[in-house]
Enzyme design. Structure first.
Site, PDB file in Angstrom:
ATOM      1  N   ARG A 171      35.803  42.759  44.035  1.00 61.68           N
ATOM      2  CA  ARG A 171      36.845  42.954  43.002  1.00 61.68           C
ATOM      3  C   ARG A 171      36.284  43.993  42.041  1.00 61.68           C
ATOM      4  O   ARG A 171      35.256  43.776  41.413  1.00 61.68           O
ATOM      5  CB  ARG A 171      37.160  41.646  42.286  1.00 61.68           C
ATOM      6  CG  ARG A 171      37.998  41.850  41.036  1.00 61.68           C
ATOM      7  CD  ARG A 171      38.553  40.563  40.485  1.00 61.68           C
ATOM      8  NE  ARG A 171      39.677  40.097  41.292  1.00 61.68           N
ATOM      9  CZ  ARG A 171      40.564  39.189  40.897  1.00 61.68           C
ATOM     10  NH1 ARG A 171      40.464  38.633  39.701  1.00 61.68           N
ATOM     11  NH2 ARG A 171      41.555  38.817  41.686  1.00 61.68           N
TER      12      ARG A 171
ATOM     13  N   HIS B 120      46.092  44.647  45.564  1.00 62.63           N
ATOM     14  CA  HIS B 120      45.614  43.251  45.594  1.00 62.63           C
ATOM     15  C   HIS B 120      46.135  42.616  46.886  1.00 62.63           C
ATOM     16  O   HIS B 120      46.979  41.719  46.853  1.00 62.63           O
ATOM     17  CB  HIS B 120      46.123  42.512  44.360  1.00 62.63           C
ATOM     18  CG  HIS B 120      45.446  41.204  44.102  1.00 62.63           C
ATOM     19  ND1 HIS B 120      44.368  40.756  44.839  1.00 62.63           N
ATOM     20  CD2 HIS B 120      45.690  40.223  43.179  1.00 62.63           C
ATOM     21  CE1 HIS B 120      43.992  39.576  44.393  1.00 62.63           C
ATOM     22  NE2 HIS B 120      44.776  39.231  43.390  1.00 62.63           N
TER      23      HIS B 120
ATOM     24  N   GLN C 255      46.310  38.660  47.668  1.00 62.94           N
ATOM     25  CA  GLN C 255      47.390  37.926  47.011  1.00 62.94           C
ATOM     26  C   GLN C 255      48.670  37.988  47.839  1.00 62.94           C
ATOM     27  O   GLN C 255      49.431  37.016  47.916  1.00 62.94           O
ATOM     28  CB  GLN C 255      47.654  38.497  45.613  1.00 62.94           C
ATOM     29  CG  GLN C 255      48.716  37.749  44.844  1.00 62.94           C
ATOM     30  CD  GLN C 255      48.305  36.335  44.477  1.00 62.94           C
ATOM     31  OE1 GLN C 255      47.235  36.128  43.923  1.00 62.94           O
ATOM     32  NE2 GLN C 255      49.145  35.358  44.791  1.00 62.94           N
TER      33      GLN C 255
ATOM     34  N   ASP D  31      54.360  40.277  37.263  1.00 62.63           N
ATOM     35  CA  ASP D  31      52.928  40.185  36.986  1.00 62.63           C
ATOM     36  C   ASP D  31      52.740  40.561  35.519  1.00 62.63           C
ATOM     37  O   ASP D  31      53.679  41.049  34.872  1.00 62.63           O
ATOM     38  CB  ASP D  31      52.174  41.159  37.920  1.00 62.63           C
ATOM     39  CG  ASP D  31      50.662  41.047  37.826  1.00 62.63           C
ATOM     40  OD1 ASP D  31      50.156  40.056  37.267  1.00 62.63           O
ATOM     41  OD2 ASP D  31      49.970  41.959  38.330  1.00 62.63           O
TER      42      ASP D  31
ATOM     43  N   CYS E 172      51.446  36.105  40.667  1.00 61.80           N
ATOM     44  CA  CYS E 172      50.081  35.903  41.185  1.00 61.80           C
ATOM     45  C   CYS E 172      49.216  35.068  40.263  1.00 61.80           C
ATOM     46  O   CYS E 172      48.226  34.481  40.706  1.00 61.80           O
ATOM     47  CB  CYS E 172      49.431  37.253  41.479  1.00 61.80           C
ATOM     48  SG  CYS E 172      49.180  38.288  40.017  1.00 61.80           S
TER      49      CYS E 172
ATOM     50  N   ARG F  72      46.249  31.006  48.490  1.00 61.91           N
ATOM     51  CA  ARG F  72      45.122  31.948  48.530  1.00 61.91           C
ATOM     52  C   ARG F  72      44.031  31.381  49.442  1.00 61.91           C
ATOM     53  O   ARG F  72      43.428  32.097  50.231  1.00 61.91           O
ATOM     54  CB  ARG F  72      44.560  32.179  47.119  1.00 61.91           C
ATOM     55  CG  ARG F  72      45.485  32.884  46.146  1.00 61.91           C
ATOM     56  CD  ARG F  72      45.730  34.323  46.537  1.00 61.91           C
ATOM     57  NE  ARG F  72      44.486  35.098  46.618  1.00 61.91           N
ATOM     58  CZ  ARG F  72      43.851  35.665  45.589  1.00 61.91           C
ATOM     59  NH1 ARG F  72      44.366  35.567  44.376  1.00 61.91           N
ATOM     60  NH2 ARG F  72      42.733  36.351  45.770  1.00 61.91           N
TER      61      ARG F  72
HETATM   62  N1  NVA Z   1      47.650  43.007  37.866  1.00 62.66           N
HETATM   63  C1  NVA Z   1      46.703  41.986  37.470  1.00 62.66           C
HETATM   64  C2  NVA Z   1      46.526  40.989  38.577  1.00 62.66           C
HETATM   65  C3  NVA Z   1      45.573  39.865  38.263  1.00 62.66           C
HETATM   66  C4  NVA Z   1      45.387  38.922  39.395  1.00 62.66           C
HETATM   67  C5  NVA Z   1      45.382  42.648  37.106  1.00 62.66           C
HETATM   68  O1  NVA Z   1      44.961  43.569  37.807  1.00 62.66           O
HETATM   69  O2  NVA Z   1      44.776  42.229  36.116  1.00 62.66           O
HETATM   70  N1   CP Z   2      45.800  35.959  41.279  1.00 63.88           N
HETATM   71  C1   CP Z   2      44.489  36.204  41.108  1.00 63.88           C
HETATM   72  O1   CP Z   2      43.872  37.051  41.768  1.00 63.88           O
HETATM   73  O2   CP Z   2      43.886  35.384  40.196  1.00 63.88           O
HETATM   74  P1   CP Z   2      42.413  35.518  39.619  1.00 63.88           P
HETATM   75  O3   CP Z   2      42.349  36.764  38.788  1.00 63.88           O
HETATM   76  O4   CP Z   2      42.213  34.259  38.821  1.00 63.88           O
HETATM   77  O5   CP Z   2      41.439  35.606  40.768  1.00 63.88           O
END
Ligand code: NVA
Ligand code: CP
Length: 307
Positions: A104, A131, A134, A219, A259, A287
């Site tokens: 990540r 992502h 997800q 989101d 998500c 997930r």
């Molecule tokens: N769009 C959000 C998704 C978090 C799971 C981010 O990147 O923070």
């Molecule tokens: N939806 C998602 O990826 O959640 P987290 O940021 O908690 O991993």
């Protein structure tokens, strides 16, 4: 055969993605039955997190444990990654010790560089661009509740962000239409939209995008790394909340997904996310099951046929 990675939904064929969905359902049933199922016994997943996570860390770590393997959490704060060791060197070292590596991070180019030097599968657990894990969970959740998604219409209301980009790719791979409503200046990547052809259509107005949709998704308005833009974004996105007005435009049996984490009162009203059409808790649980199927596919491709 060259190492398979999962950096975006386009790295797998539509048939492979559907196979992962089917396997995820099987693994979910096995998990529910309490049966021991250790297809990744003694296998190691390295997990690099350069951003926060609740669901992703928990689901990968629990998934590896349930499959008989082990997951190791690595953060830049207490590894050499945070002290400037080249990503190419980290990739070569970790792939000598792990069977798969989950990352990540911020720039998508970083995970691409990492994968180019990794001898084992690399999984995108969120970048600024995508992502995809997800989306495996979201598609599994749709299939469980409603069956095949081919030919259906999903409405994306909000930021043209990493989740929106993965929805665009999902529309291509799973054969549904994505109606996208984002405020001016926050549209998804134009090339990704163009590549999706008739699968992705942009709208100015959330109610028009939502009209007769089978699924509505949103989101956060400010993603990780955009915290300083929060105040500006709250103003820009004010008319793009998923609320009762949007839910009155979608089909009566439409589902709502997010998500998570969510901000009630911003991108979604509490009444919608906590209401009867919301499937966000199933989505979060999935997930785990979807990623177990992905891990088996990448690390032990023969595993599903031996069960
Ligand atoms: N769009 C959000 C998704 C978090 C799971 C981010 O990147 O923070
Ligand atoms: N939806 C998602 O990826 O959640 P987290 O940021 O908690 O991993």
């Amino acid at each position: 055969m060259s190492t398979r990675h999962f950096l975006s939904l386009l790295d797998l064929s539509p048939d492979e993605l559907r196979g992962i969905m089917a396997r995820a359902s099987e693994l979910k049933a096995i998990n529910r039955s309490g049966e021991l199922h250790e297809t990744l016994k003694n296998r190691i997943l390295a997990m690099i997190f350069e951003k926060s996570s609740t669901r992703t860390r928990m689901s990968f770590e629990a998934g590896m444990a349930q499959l008989g393997g082990h997951a190791i959490y690595l953060s830049p704060r207490d590894t050499q990654i945070g002290r400037g060791e080249p990503i190419e060197d980290t990739a070569r070292v970790l792939s000598r010790m792990a069977d798969a590596i989950m990352i990540r991070t911020f720039e998508h180019s970083k995970i691409e560089r990492f994968a180019a030097y990794s001898e084992v599968p690399v999984i995108n657990a969120l970048t600024d661009l995508y992502h995809p894990c997800q989306l495996l969970a979201d598609m599994l959740t749709w299939i469980e509740h409603r069956g095949d998604i081919t030919g259906k219409t999903a409405a994306w209301i909000g930021d043209g962000n990493n989740m929106c980009h993965s929805y665009i790719n999902a529309a291509r791979q799973f054969g549904f239409r994505l109606h996208i409503a984002a405020p001016p200046g926050y549209s998804p990547d134009a090339q990704l939209v163009a590549n999706a052809g008739s699968c992705a259509v942009l709208f100015d107005n959330p109610l028009e995008a939502a009209a007769d949709a089978d699924l509505v998704v949103t989101d956060v308005w400010a993603s990780m790394g955009q915290e300083e833009e929060q105040a500006r974004r709250i103003k820009a996105f004010a008319d793009f909340q998923v609320n009762a007005a949007v839910m009155s435009a979608v089909r009566p049996d439409a589902l709502f997904m997010h998500c998570l984490p969510a901000h009630r009162g911003e991108e979604v009203s509490a009444a919608v996310i906590d209401g009867p059409q919301s499937v966000v808790w199933d989505e979060a649980e999935n997930r785990l099951h979807a990623q177990k199927a992905l891990l088996e596919f990448l690390v032990a491709p023969g595993a599903s046929t031996s069960s």
